[in-house]
Design an enzyme around this catalytic site. Structure first.
Site, PDB file in Angstrom:
ATOM      1  N   LYS A 134      36.992   1.437  55.871  1.00  0.00           N
ATOM      2  CA  LYS A 134      37.176   1.358  57.320  1.00  0.00           C
ATOM      3  C   LYS A 134      38.333   2.266  57.738  1.00  0.00           C
ATOM      4  O   LYS A 134      39.318   2.401  56.987  1.00  0.00           O
ATOM      5  CB  LYS A 134      37.488  -0.109  57.657  1.00  0.00           C
ATOM      6  CG  LYS A 134      37.558  -0.485  59.114  1.00  0.00           C
ATOM      7  CD  LYS A 134      37.815  -2.005  59.238  1.00  0.00           C
ATOM      8  CE  LYS A 134      37.810  -2.494  60.665  1.00  0.00           C
ATOM      9  NZ  LYS A 134      38.006  -3.979  60.756  1.00  0.00           N
ATOM     10  N   SER A 186      34.505  -6.164  63.807  1.00  0.00           N
ATOM     11  CA  SER A 186      34.909  -4.808  64.052  1.00  0.00           C
ATOM     12  C   SER A 186      34.593  -3.853  62.898  1.00  0.00           C
ATOM     13  O   SER A 186      34.594  -2.638  63.104  1.00  0.00           O
ATOM     14  CB  SER A 186      36.411  -4.751  64.320  1.00  0.00           C
ATOM     15  OG  SER A 186      37.138  -5.150  63.185  1.00  0.00           O
ATOM     16  N   SER A 229      35.747 -10.145  61.331  1.00  0.00           N
ATOM     17  CA  SER A 229      35.314  -8.741  61.310  1.00  0.00           C
ATOM     18  C   SER A 229      34.738  -8.221  60.009  1.00  0.00           C
ATOM     19  O   SER A 229      34.219  -7.100  59.995  1.00  0.00           O
ATOM     20  CB  SER A 229      36.473  -7.836  61.714  1.00  0.00           C
ATOM     21  OG  SER A 229      36.591  -7.826  63.098  1.00  0.00           O
TER      22      SER A 229
HETATM   23  N1  GLN Z   1      36.078 -10.186  67.210  1.00  0.00           N
HETATM   24  C1  GLN Z   1      37.414 -10.657  67.014  1.00  0.00           C
HETATM   25  C2  GLN Z   1      38.341  -9.903  67.915  1.00  0.00           C
HETATM   26  O1  GLN Z   1      37.881  -9.137  68.684  1.00  0.00           O
HETATM   27  C3  GLN Z   1      37.813 -10.514  65.576  1.00  0.00           C
HETATM   28  C4  GLN Z   1      38.035  -9.119  65.187  1.00  0.00           C
HETATM   29  C5  GLN Z   1      38.528  -8.978  63.782  1.00  0.00           C
HETATM   30  O2  GLN Z   1      38.316  -9.839  62.932  1.00  0.00           O
HETATM   31  N2  GLN Z   1      39.248  -7.900  63.551  1.00  0.00           N
HETATM   32  O3  GLN Z   1      39.516 -10.054  67.875  1.00  0.00           O
END
Ligand code: GLN
Length: 489
Positions: free
Chosen positions: A81, A156, A180
């Site tokens: 990532k 994400s 994520s």
């Molecule tokens: N969807 C969650 C957020 O927007 C978690 C994102 C993540 O785990 N980085 O914060």
């Protein structure tokens, strides 16, 4: 040969490399060709480091020829990532504000992968600063789900899951702050593991919400996930939250089966709000476990209903502090301006997308004088209650099981106008982050009407990733692999 190389899973490729039936050069060339042919549609990669990958593959082949492979990952093409720092390779965390940023060093996990001999193919697409559940918050365009290109791969770590489903890499790393790793793994039909907070070093990982962020592996199979975790887990003195606890052997007990396992099913997780087809597959997976000799026990996580609310105070509060460093002076973008103050304003106004701006405002408010106790501190207390619910559950079971997400992969554009709906995609995953526990997503079949992957979530005791992997492997073996994703030829 190259098409069939792509169908091998990581462990099989590793075996073929060890037996010198395949070279790392061939595997790397096959992956690069696959990325070239498919990534215009998928959009999993923000950057492909083809030259570096070829050089690493040549070095791996030379080691294999000498009988000096460094590890099971030696010569295996992987990708990470774009939140992980990579020395001299642009790293943006999906944000304009870091455009052109060349890190001076590698993240700890990248160091570990390189030391294991892995070949890094490039940097994967993601929601800006890991804020999102659909990859649509990437400043560099969305990533698409290889099962259906009109749908999101999740977020994400969308690129980390989509690259695997599209057969572009044999393993990837993502980060999980509220879901994520697990949600994109579920949406793309791959395996994803968020380790216990502190199991994997956050050194060199661009910070979002530091008390929740945790890097972890995604792969096509459970064994591959175990291999990757083995390579990246362990103490790192450069991350003060890194645990000194010894790392288990994740492969040793992997085939141990589910007999005797006590699986806790939280009453609150199957109590409505769940897509009917997702529920069918989750219940079916639970019945499979029973048939394999596990026992199901009903448990209760009464405070999990406050998880989203607590998370959306804690995560933005920490984000507002972490994102203060992007001021146009030290990193990436600097907007032209007449004075310092204007430069800060212009840089941040132009550099951040809508979601980071929303979080900075929410978080700054939650931390402001007079509100700190009412919001941030109170959310921290809820966090303790969420953890106690799990502690109580784990007196009666070994793992907790339920859905990963309330739906299968949704359509691109479906939730972008409604941040609250987007936030609810994490309703089942966020509690493991709040409680610092390990959580894993393993495919449990396809949605009966929509034909898209459904993930089963397993949450374990602190540092008990080995049991999660063993339980997930039992289900995977019983159930067999998913068909290949139809979205990319
Ligand atoms: N969807 C969650 C957020 O927007 C978690 C994102 C993540 O785990 N980085 O914060």
């Amino acid at each position: 040969m190259s098409a069939s190389i792509l169908e091998l899973d990581l462990r099989a490729l590793s075996g073929a490399l060890a037996a010198r039936e395949v070279s790392s050069r061939e595997a790397t060339a096959a992956a690069l060709e696959r990325i070239r042919a498919t990534d215009g549609q998928v959009g999993a990669f923000l950057r492909v480091t083809a030259e570096q990958a070829r050089a690493a593959a040549a070095a791996a082949d030379e080691r294999a020829a000498r009988g000096a492979r460094l590890s099971p990952l030696d010569g295996v093409p992987l990708a990470v990532k774009d939140i992980f720092l990579t020395e001299g390779v642009e790293t943006t965390a999906g944000s304009r504000i870091l455009e052109g940023y060349l890190p001076p060093y590698d993240a700890a996990v990248v160091e570990r992968l390189r030391a294991a001999g892995a070949v890094l193919l490039g940097k994967l697409n993601m929601d800006e600063f890991a804020m999102g559940s659909s990859n649509e918050n990437s400043a560099y365009g969305p990533c698409r789900n290889p099962w259906d290109l009109a749908r999101t791969p999740g977020g994400s770590s969308g690129g980390s899951a989509a690259a695997l489903a599209a057969r572009q890499a044999w393993g990837t790393l993502g980060t999980d702050t509220g879901g994520s790793i697990r949600e994109p793994a579920a949406f793309c039909g791959v395996v994803g593991l968020k380790p216990t907070y502190g199991r994997v070093s956050r050194y060199g990982v661009i910070a979002f919400a530091s008390s929740l962020d945790q890097p972890g592996p995604l792969a096509r199979t459970v064994a591959d996930t175990a291999l990757l975790l083995q390579a990246v887990a362990g103490h790192d003195e450069r991350d003060m939250t890194s645990s000194a606890r010894p790392v288990d052997d994740y492969l040793a007990g992997l085939e141990g089966g589910a007999r005797g396992l006590r699986i806790g099913v939280p009453r609150e997780w199957l109590a409505g709000g769940l897509d009917a087809g997702v529920e069918v597959r989750v219940r079916e997976a639970l019945r499979r476990y029973e048939r394999m000799g596990a026992t199901l026990v009903e448990v209760s996580l009464p405070h999990s209903r406050y998880g989203i609310a607590a998370y959306y105070l804690i995560a933005p509060a920490e984000a507002s502090s972490n994102l203060a460093r992007y001021d146009g002076v030290r990193f990436g973008l600097r907007a032209p301006a007449r004075g310092l103050r204007e430069m800060y304003q212009q840089t941040r106004a132009r550099g951040f997308g809508a979601e980071p701006k929303r979080r900075i405002m929410l978080g700054t408010y939650a931390l402001s004088a007079g509100y700190y106790d009412a919001y941030y501190l109170r959310a921290q207390k809820v966090r303790t209650l969420v953890r106690r619910d799990f502690d109580e559950a784990f007196t009666r079971c070994d793992v907790v099981a339920g859905p990963v997400a309330p739906t299968v992969a949704f359509r691109l554009g479906e939730k972008v106008e409604d941040p609250l709906q987007m936030y609810l995609a994490d309703v089942f995953t966020i509690t493991a982050n709040l409680a610092a526990l390990p959580g894993l997503s393993v495919p449990c079949g396809l949605h009966p009407e929509q034909g898209l992957p459904v993930g089963l979530q397993l949450v374990g005791r602190p540092f008990d990733e080995a049991t999660l992997l063993r339980a997930a492997r039992a289900l995977e073996r019983e159930q067999g692999p998913l068909p290949p994703p139809p979205g990319v030829a």
